[in-house]
Design a protein around this motif. Sequence first.
Motif, PDB file in Angstrom:
ATOM      1  N   CYS A   1      48.186   1.282  44.541  1.00 55.09           N
ATOM      2  CA  CYS A   1      47.942   0.150  43.643  1.00 55.09           C
ATOM      3  C   CYS A   1      47.238   0.564  42.354  1.00 55.09           C
ATOM      4  O   CYS A   1      46.981  -0.283  41.492  1.00 55.09           O
ATOM      5  N   GLY A   2      46.904   1.846  42.249  1.00 52.76           N
ATOM      6  CA  GLY A   2      46.260   2.350  41.038  1.00 52.76           C
ATOM      7  C   GLY A   2      46.792   3.721  40.678  1.00 52.76           C
ATOM      8  O   GLY A   2      47.624   4.288  41.408  1.00 52.76           O
ATOM      9  N   LEU A   3      46.300   4.251  39.573  1.00 51.84           N
ATOM     10  CA  LEU A   3      46.641   5.629  39.196  1.00 51.84           C
ATOM     11  C   LEU A   3      46.037   6.575  40.225  1.00 51.84           C
ATOM     12  O   LEU A   3      45.046   6.246  40.870  1.00 51.84           O
ATOM     13  N   ILE A   4      46.644   7.739  40.349  1.00 48.73           N
ATOM     14  CA  ILE A   4      46.087   8.711  41.296  1.00 48.73           C
ATOM     15  C   ILE A   4      45.764  10.029  40.590  1.00 48.73           C
ATOM     16  O   ILE A   4      46.326  10.359  39.557  1.00 48.73           O
ATOM     17  N   SER A   5      44.800  10.723  41.207  1.00 53.70           N
ATOM     18  CA  SER A   5      44.522  12.094  40.801  1.00 53.70           C
ATOM     19  C   SER A   5      44.391  12.859  42.115  1.00 53.70           C
ATOM     20  O   SER A   5      43.441  12.636  42.867  1.00 53.70           O
ATOM     21  N   GLY A   6      45.386  13.684  42.414  1.00 46.53           N
ATOM     22  CA  GLY A   6      45.429  14.294  43.756  1.00 46.53           C
ATOM     23  C   GLY A   6      45.582  13.193  44.776  1.00 46.53           C
ATOM     24  O   GLY A   6      46.485  12.361  44.657  1.00 46.53           O
ATOM     25  N   ASN A   7      44.657  13.177  45.732  1.00 42.74           N
ATOM     26  CA  ASN A   7      44.727  12.123  46.746  1.00 42.74           C
ATOM     27  C   ASN A   7      43.789  10.956  46.452  1.00 42.74           C
ATOM     28  O   ASN A   7      43.615  10.073  47.287  1.00 42.74           O
TER      29      ASN A   7
END
Length: 321
Positions: A126-132
């Motif tokens: 539901c949001g942006l991700i950075s890695g996990n």
Amino acid sequence: MNRFRRLRQNQAIRRLVQETEISPKDLIYPIFVIEGENIKEPVESMPGVYRYSIDKIDEILEEVDKSGISGILLFGVPAHKDSVGSEAYNENGVTQRAIRYIKAKYPNMLVIADICLCEYTSHGHCGLISGNEILNDETLPLLAKAALTNVQAGADMVAPSDMMDGDVAAIRKILDDNGFINTPIMGYSAKYCSKYYSPFRDAAGSAPEFGDRKTYQMDFHNGNEGMREIANDIEMGADIVMVKPALAYLDIIRAAKDMFNVPIAAYNVSGEYSMVKAAAINGWINERDIVMENLTAMKRAGAKIIITYHALDMAKWLKEE
Ligand code: PBG
Ligand code: ZN
């Protein structure tokens, strides 16, 4: 002896003392609109629910129009997904175009746009991700843009379902800054991380590709925390607050009703719907009676508004009563 049965002896007396009233006005019907043409596609795990392309959506809108229910909650199923959920805030995205179409043809229909990224991100979060990691603050401007583009298209209300902290404030600000001071926000305030959403994720193709939603949606062991979430959404400008799911969370609805003086919505989610439909199809329960009982329980618990896939059936049944 106290004889409680005096007030139960016939239908005339029972209806006189009936405490809870449920009306089609209380109901909101979720609709899935899919990119493409000539599509009316059944959602396998939700009998009676379909995904419609815009050119086929009149079929269901005409039913909504006749039903006397209060409005629809719109979800988009895009053709293209990417890591930043671009189609969620594309002004020509599938919900934005659908809303323009709907409001032109049915100007009085209340159209609520669900605001989230998970239907539009390749990773399904539901949001942006950075890695996990699911990023919070970096996601807020995108949610705000999604809300703004849907409101510019004509949405009467927005309902952020992302469970990022600060979402309602970011959306209130962008709407106000663009002159939409009168567009209400319905917060998915106490939204629990729930397996009852599984059929919806089929319908919207929004299951997370890795991990789960436990770092942003609520832990179902926690009741008090739900009250803090609701208080915060109200502080940030939510006009209506929601508890989701509904049936296993009637205690949360009741607590919210006792604690807050704003309209409360209950979301009778996909899994709750599918369980009832499955049992009904098997002949194990009477669908109409069970749905009446379930939705009345949500109302009795304190919900004013009920978002439910049963809305059109329920409206029919209520008219027949
Ligand atoms: C998207 C969203 C979901 C639902 C409403 N908006 C799914 C989820 O959070 O995974 C659930 C609706 C339902 O199950 O009927 N964030
Ligand atoms: Zn989401």
